[in-house]
Write an enzyme that holds these catalytic residues in place. Structure first.
Site, mmCIF file in Angstrom:
data_model
loop_
_atom_site.group_PDB
_atom_site.id
_atom_site.type_symbol
_atom_site.label_atom_id
_atom_site.label_comp_id
_atom_site.label_asym_id
_atom_site.label_seq_id
_atom_site.Cartn_x
_atom_site.Cartn_y
_atom_site.Cartn_z
ATOM 1 N N HIS A 124 0.752 -1.162 -0.086
ATOM 2 C CA HIS A 124 0.114 0.029 0.012
ATOM 3 C C HIS A 124 0.828 1.304 -0.008
ATOM 4 C CE1 HIS A 124 -2.874 2.858 1.991
ATOM 5 N NE2 HIS A 124 -3.846 2.095 1.522
ATOM 6 N N ASP A 201 3.224 -4.825 7.993
ATOM 7 C CA ASP A 201 1.785 -4.012 7.688
ATOM 8 C C ASP A 201 0.946 -5.068 7.762
ATOM 9 O OD1 ASP A 201 -0.287 -2.773 6.791
ATOM 10 O OD2 ASP A 201 0.522 -1.827 4.929
ATOM 11 N N LYS A 227 -10.312 -1.128 10.152
ATOM 12 C CA LYS A 227 -10.512 -2.394 9.301
ATOM 13 C C LYS A 227 -10.872 -3.847 10.187
ATOM 14 C CE LYS A 227 -7.045 -0.313 6.313
ATOM 15 N NZ LYS A 227 -7.682 0.162 5.068
ATOM 16 N N CYS A 365 -4.684 2.490 -3.638
ATOM 17 C CA CYS A 365 -3.818 2.957 -3.194
ATOM 18 C C CYS A 365 -2.429 2.116 -3.350
ATOM 19 C CB CYS A 365 -3.893 3.295 -1.575
ATOM 20 S SG CYS A 365 -4.980 4.348 -0.989
#
Ligand code: PMP
Length: 407
Positions: A124, A201, A227, A365
């Site tokens: 991302h 991540d 999320k 993204c």
């Protein structure tokens, strides 16, 4: 389908009960932001209404209540990711904020001109741009691990990518475009064998995988609350104590100091050293409630259900003419991105939207992945355990309409 009480689950999510344009909302954009269960909505409301006072400062009743909830939330997160110590859990505004924190503080302490930072082609923007900025600041170089045509990370290339100048490897557990689960444990072992620490991540990974940061042995792990069925504006940085101790503060301000004078300021210990200013204590509490919810619903059954739903979606979509799915390598989570010949992703999104179907479209993204697959954009359907087979059918029917209108 595995026994999983989908009716009861859907009942927990007020956002799913609504209609848009007079049609039932079909929400297939959970990888961007998941909907919140009622208990999270209520927890946020209750704190806003009643339990609201600044934390770690005053000693009055409300301040103590809020401080306790904030620190309890830290403990809930610690248990959830199985970190060894609560000092290793830093609250940040989200994944992006947590990565920027590490990029600044780790960069200040450990990165010099000529050093190298490694990212992957499937990151991302949040896990690329902060490292680019760091490299520019320090005169370091950004190196990239490629993905193959199936979306598999080519980790066999890591030994030739690492050099004596590599300071950090930054990798997503699960790509927000490809949905492919990267073998993070293996990657960490490989990196550590070359004396390279690893930042994971986990923005997408933590939603679908059981995360044990000690078993993964990663040096940093970051994720966002929104999320994970929690509030926006809250996220987590896990860092091994031995790293966090060595890093300078990211931002200066209240709560992160031990003492301040014009001659010399000393800093608070972990984790407060990295939490300058008034913390998002309502968000932290909401995140803890979301984590408890996810654990209470039987995560194993929820995962199994999501996997079946994903397999069904892939089967149905693959049967469509001119449709190509990206990220076909296994294992894969419930993120399904695709393109359709002759259809611009934004046109598809606009038509689907009017049918009540929310998907994400565009560059997601992840410009570098769009370049890798030579596309202007993709359509992404990201599923959660509150979605249904019928919703997938509606998506496929919607896409058929898109094809008819566009051709
Ligand atoms: N990394 C990944 C893999 C993501 O999916 C996202 C969100 N789309 C981010 C980072 C950024 O998260 P946030 O916007 O919550 O900071």
């Amino acid at each position: 389908m595995t026994t999983f009480d989908i009716t009861a689950i859907r009942h927990d999510f007020p956002a799913l009960q609504q209609q848009v344009y007079g049609k039932p909302l079909i929400y297939l954009d959970s990888a961007a932001t998941a909907q919140k269960p009622q208990c999270v909505v209520e927890a946020i409301d209750e704190m806003n209404a009643k339990c609201n006072a600044n934390i770690h400062r005053a000693i009055h009743y409300l301040a103590i209540q809020c401080t306790e909830r904030y620190e309890q939330a830290r403990e809930t997160v610690r248990r959830f990711v199985n970190a060894g110590k609560t000092q290793e859990i830093v609250f940040a505004a989200g994944t992006t904020a947590a990565i920027n924190l590490v990029a600044f503080s780790f960069g200040e302490r450990f990165v010099r001109s000529g050093d190298e930072i490694v990212v992957t082609e499937a990151e991302h923007h949040s896990n690329i741009v902060p490292w680019q900025l760091l490299c520019e600041r320090k005169g370091a170089t950004l190196k990239v691990v490629p993905v193959d045509d199936t979306g598999r990370l080519q980790i066999e290339k890591l030994p030739e990518i690492f050099t004596g100048k590599t300071r950090l490897l930054c990798v997503a557990q699960v790509s927000n475009v490809l949905g492919v689960v990267n073998p993070v444990k293996e990657i960490v072992q490989l990196a550590h064998a070359h004396h390279v620490p690893v930042l994971v991540d986990g923005a997408q990974g933590i939603v679908h995988e059981e995360v044990d940061v000690q078993a993964l042995d990663c040096d940093f792990y970051v994720f966002s609350g929104h999320k994970l069925y929690g509030p926006t504006g809250i996220g987590v940085l896990y860092g091994k104590e031995e790293w966090l101790e060595q890093l300078p503060p990211y931002q200066g301000g209240g709560d992160m100091i031990a003492s301040v004078s014009f001659a010399k300021t000393t800093f608070a210990g972990l984790p407060l050293k990295f939490e300058a200013g008034t913390a998002n204590y309502i968000g932290a509490h909401g995140l803890a409630v979301a984590i408890n919810y996810v654990q209470d619903i039987n995560r194993t059954a929820a995962h199994a259900y999501e996997q079946q739903l994903t397999a069904y979606a892939i089967r149905q979509l693959s049967a469509m003419e001119g449709l190509r799915i990206y990220g076909t390598a296994a294992p894969k989570t419930s993120v399904v991105s695709f393109s359709i010949n002759g259809v611009h992703s934004s046109d598809a999104a606009a038509i689907l939207d009017k049918l009540g179907i929310a998907v994400r479209t565009g560059r997601l993204c992840a410009d570098t992945l769009m370049q890798r697959f030579n596309l202007q954009g993709m359509i992404r359907a990201s599923l959660a355990f509150y979605n249904t087979k019928e919703e997938i059918d509606a998506l496929v029917n919607g896409l058929r309409q898109v094809q008819k209108m566009m051709h």
